[in-house]
Design an enzyme around this catalytic site. Sequence first.
Site, PDB file in Angstrom:
ATOM      1  N   GLU A 271       0.871  -1.163   0.000  1.00  0.00           N
ATOM      2  CA  GLU A 271       0.000   0.000   0.000  1.00  0.00           C
ATOM      3  C   GLU A 271       0.912   1.218   0.000  1.00  0.00           C
ATOM      4  O   GLU A 271       1.770   1.343   0.879  1.00  0.00           O
ATOM      5  CB  GLU A 271      -0.867  -0.023   1.267  1.00  0.00           C
ATOM      6  CG  GLU A 271      -1.911   1.050   1.251  1.00  0.00           C
ATOM      7  CD  GLU A 271      -2.782   1.061   2.505  1.00  0.00           C
ATOM      8  OE1 GLU A 271      -2.773   0.075   3.264  1.00  0.00           O
ATOM      9  OE2 GLU A 271      -3.442   2.082   2.712  1.00  0.00           O
TER      10      GLU A 271
ATOM     11  N   ARG B  52       4.871 -13.049   9.949  1.00  0.00           N
ATOM     12  CA  ARG B  52       5.583 -11.830   9.606  1.00  0.00           C
ATOM     13  C   ARG B  52       6.912 -11.765  10.336  1.00  0.00           C
ATOM     14  O   ARG B  52       7.123 -12.407  11.353  1.00  0.00           O
ATOM     15  CB  ARG B  52       4.732 -10.596   9.859  1.00  0.00           C
ATOM     16  CG  ARG B  52       4.229 -10.429  11.267  1.00  0.00           C
ATOM     17  CD  ARG B  52       3.107  -9.392  11.320  1.00  0.00           C
ATOM     18  NE  ARG B  52       3.555  -8.088  10.897  1.00  0.00           N
ATOM     19  CZ  ARG B  52       2.891  -7.322  10.029  1.00  0.00           C
ATOM     20  NH1 ARG B  52       1.785  -7.745   9.468  1.00  0.00           N
ATOM     21  NH2 ARG B  52       3.340  -6.133   9.716  1.00  0.00           N
TER      22      ARG B  52
ATOM     23  N   LYS C  18       3.759   0.846  10.109  1.00  0.00           N
ATOM     24  CA  LYS C  18       3.922   2.057   9.308  1.00  0.00           C
ATOM     25  C   LYS C  18       3.390   3.279  10.034  1.00  0.00           C
ATOM     26  O   LYS C  18       3.923   4.375   9.886  1.00  0.00           O
ATOM     27  CB  LYS C  18       3.190   1.893   7.975  1.00  0.00           C
ATOM     28  CG  LYS C  18       4.087   1.338   6.890  1.00  0.00           C
ATOM     29  CD  LYS C  18       3.400   1.452   5.553  1.00  0.00           C
ATOM     30  CE  LYS C  18       3.101   0.082   5.023  1.00  0.00           C
ATOM     31  NZ  LYS C  18       2.241   0.075   3.848  1.00  0.00           N
TER      32      LYS C  18
HETATM   33  P1  ATP Z   1       1.815  -2.039   8.241  1.00  0.00           P
HETATM   34  O1  ATP Z   1       0.890  -2.930   9.027  1.00  0.00           O
HETATM   35  O2  ATP Z   1       3.126  -1.790   8.892  1.00  0.00           O
HETATM   36  O3  ATP Z   1       1.179  -0.789   7.761  1.00  0.00           O
HETATM   37  P2  ATP Z   1       1.191  -3.532   5.941  1.00  0.00           P
HETATM   38  O4  ATP Z   1       1.295  -4.979   6.051  1.00  0.00           O
HETATM   39  O5  ATP Z   1      -0.193  -2.996   6.040  1.00  0.00           O
HETATM   40  O6  ATP Z   1       2.191  -2.877   6.966  1.00  0.00           O
HETATM   41  P3  ATP Z   1       1.468  -3.343   3.110  1.00  0.00           P
HETATM   42  O7  ATP Z   1       1.981  -2.246   2.275  1.00  0.00           O
HETATM   43  O8  ATP Z   1       0.037  -3.710   2.976  1.00  0.00           O
HETATM   44  O9  ATP Z   1       1.815  -2.965   4.616  1.00  0.00           O
HETATM   45  O10 ATP Z   1       2.370  -4.637   2.934  1.00  0.00           O
HETATM   46  C1  ATP Z   1       2.724  -5.154   1.686  1.00  0.00           C
HETATM   47  C2  ATP Z   1       3.060  -6.602   1.837  1.00  0.00           C
HETATM   48  O11 ATP Z   1       4.122  -6.780   2.750  1.00  0.00           O
HETATM   49  C3  ATP Z   1       1.886  -7.394   2.369  1.00  0.00           C
HETATM   50  O12 ATP Z   1       1.736  -8.551   1.572  1.00  0.00           O
HETATM   51  C4  ATP Z   1       2.278  -7.720   3.772  1.00  0.00           C
HETATM   52  O13 ATP Z   1       1.747  -8.954   4.155  1.00  0.00           O
HETATM   53  C5  ATP Z   1       3.790  -7.759   3.702  1.00  0.00           C
HETATM   54  N1  ATP Z   1       4.373  -7.427   4.999  1.00  0.00           N
HETATM   55  C6  ATP Z   1       4.166  -6.315   5.719  1.00  0.00           C
HETATM   56  N2  ATP Z   1       4.831  -6.358   6.887  1.00  0.00           N
HETATM   57  C7  ATP Z   1       5.484  -7.550   6.919  1.00  0.00           C
HETATM   58  C8  ATP Z   1       6.348  -8.197   7.860  1.00  0.00           C
HETATM   59  N3  ATP Z   1       6.675  -7.632   9.021  1.00  0.00           N
HETATM   60  N4  ATP Z   1       6.842  -9.417   7.540  1.00  0.00           N
HETATM   61  C9  ATP Z   1       6.529  -9.993   6.379  1.00  0.00           C
HETATM   62  N5  ATP Z   1       5.729  -9.438   5.445  1.00  0.00           N
HETATM   63  C10 ATP Z   1       5.200  -8.235   5.700  1.00  0.00           C
HETATM   64 MG    MG Z   2      -1.616  -3.935   4.495  1.00  0.00          MG
END
Ligand code: ATP
Ligand code: MG
Length: 562
Positions: A39, A269, A279
């Site tokens: 995102e 994760r 984030k």
């Molecule tokens: P946040 O919760 O920090 O805002 P997010 O998961 O919502 O992070 P996205 O931009 O949606 O952020 O993430 C893109 C991809 O990265 C998704 O497929 C998510 O599952 C993966 N991802 C995010 N954080 C992790 C992590 N700590 N370990 C492994 N994969 C991750």
């Molecule tokens: Mg997300």
Amino acid sequence: MGMSQDEARTPTNFIRNIIDEDLKNGKNGAAVVTRFPPEPNGYLHIGHAKSICLNFGLARDYADAPGGARCHLRFDDTNPVKEEQEFIDAIKEDLQWLGFDWGKHEYYASDYFQLLYDYAVQLIQDGKAYVDDQTAEEMRENRGTLTEAGTNSPYRDRPIEENLDLFERMKNGEFPDGSRVLRAKIDMASPNMNLRDPAMYRILHAHHHRTGDKWCIYPMYDWAHGQSDSKEGITHSICTLEFEAHRPLYDWFCENLKIHHPQQIEFSRLNLSYTVMSKRKLLQLVQDGHVAGWDDPRMPTVHGLRRRGYTAAAIRHFIESHGVGKADSRIDVSVLEQSLRDDLDKTAIRRMAVLDPLKVVITNYPEDEEEWFEPSNHPKDPEMGKRKVPFSRELYIERDDFMLDAPKKFFRLSIGKEVRFRSAYWVTCHEAITDEYGNVVELHCTVDPETRGAKNPSDGRKVKGTIHWVSAKHAVKAEVRVYDRLFRTDNPEKGDFLEDLNPDSLEVKEAFVEPALAEAQREDRFQFERTGYFVADRFDHSKKSPVFNKAVGLRDTWAKIS
Ligand code: ATP
Ligand code: MG
């Protein structure tokens, strides 16, 4: 950005086992299509890097699949208020730097807004979605709890024609924000809360960075994500564990639309100690000025790690060695730091730099003389060549390499003691000059000419210590930014993370470095002997005003403390 042989293929894991089985059965035309779906509402962090290595790694390793393999980059840009072009550009830069290539497969969920709208109309026509006029609060109340079934909305059985009409008018902007939603008609009594008539669309009169003002209804994550996967022909939709309970909904949408049905697979994760990864929290660190920006070298962002001096290879290696599984865990950040040390030990050339200078005068060395030694750039790799290092009467050494009242085990310089000045001479200290407060400001020493080139003297005497130094008149002044962990506690995610900030995470020093470092280019990495690994700052470094960031020390100093 090539990858070395030893990381060419990842060891197997449960996801690879699933894919192997699918390929054997010829599922999906024996193709492997994955995606990385960020995102664009922030910069990528090391957790995202795990998802990137996983998804792009699969496309790389299954290139020989009969149906081919590829990994898509898809921006999940369904939330217009938080998303910006800056983030899209930064994400693409990070992916390339990490060594991955999406080729022509760059997609945006916003490109599917019309398709998603048409799919929604299809579900309404099939009696599987309805417009709900309840307020947000009513909907929350009627949703029930984990132990109690929800209550059907009074609008749930609206005639199809009325739903179609209202949904179209939602799209046309006839209703204010939040006044209605489109919901899937599934089961308000389902034990899985995600299946209790989840919202598919909300009304939001907001400008979108790509679609402008064309839309005032925006799809919810669960509705947009699976349908985007399906549209792109994704075979394995890999996400983190918190989406496990969303999988039945993912499946329900695909089945009821009768469209290609990717398989969602969840993995745990990546979490790191001494850091925050959400984030929202990273954004707060930036916005409140606790760090200099998303790319501050203390941030766990890919931009931050890069600026800190991390190599893409070290990050990839760290992620590969950690593996892919289903168990939640938090890795100690020292494991990440060690993987950088391991990489830079092999690849970084050696230099001498004095971060806390103390002047040394060699009293038996002529004032106008100088000589140039030629130490190797790397002790184990002669192919990395040599450089020239000047020696002269006035030098700098590290302040803590001298002690006035040295204990017996202090093997560095003190009065009457002899040490090796790396690559130059053996040096004996005779006198320490102090200022009016008793601070040592200068040392008077002599060299033994017989030890030129730091060779052992013929009389067989020994020294235990070797220290680094730079010639005062040849030294280059440099700003050295010494970074430490941003948080002083192991798990800052636990409480108010701002209270756990390490007040000493940045120290700026005026250092003297050997003249060869004047040639450093931005992002060149070095081992400053005995001090640590450093990188010429990606943005602020120049020949005129050199700036080096400390990437990591030579050993883990935090381990000793605890
Ligand atoms: P946040 O919760 O920090 O805002 P997010 O998961 O919502 O992070 P996205 O931009 O949606 O952020 O993430 C893109 C991809 O990265 C998704 O497929 C998510 O599952 C993966 N991802 C995010 N954080 C992790 C992590 N700590 N370990 C492994 N994969 C991750
Ligand atoms: Mg997300």
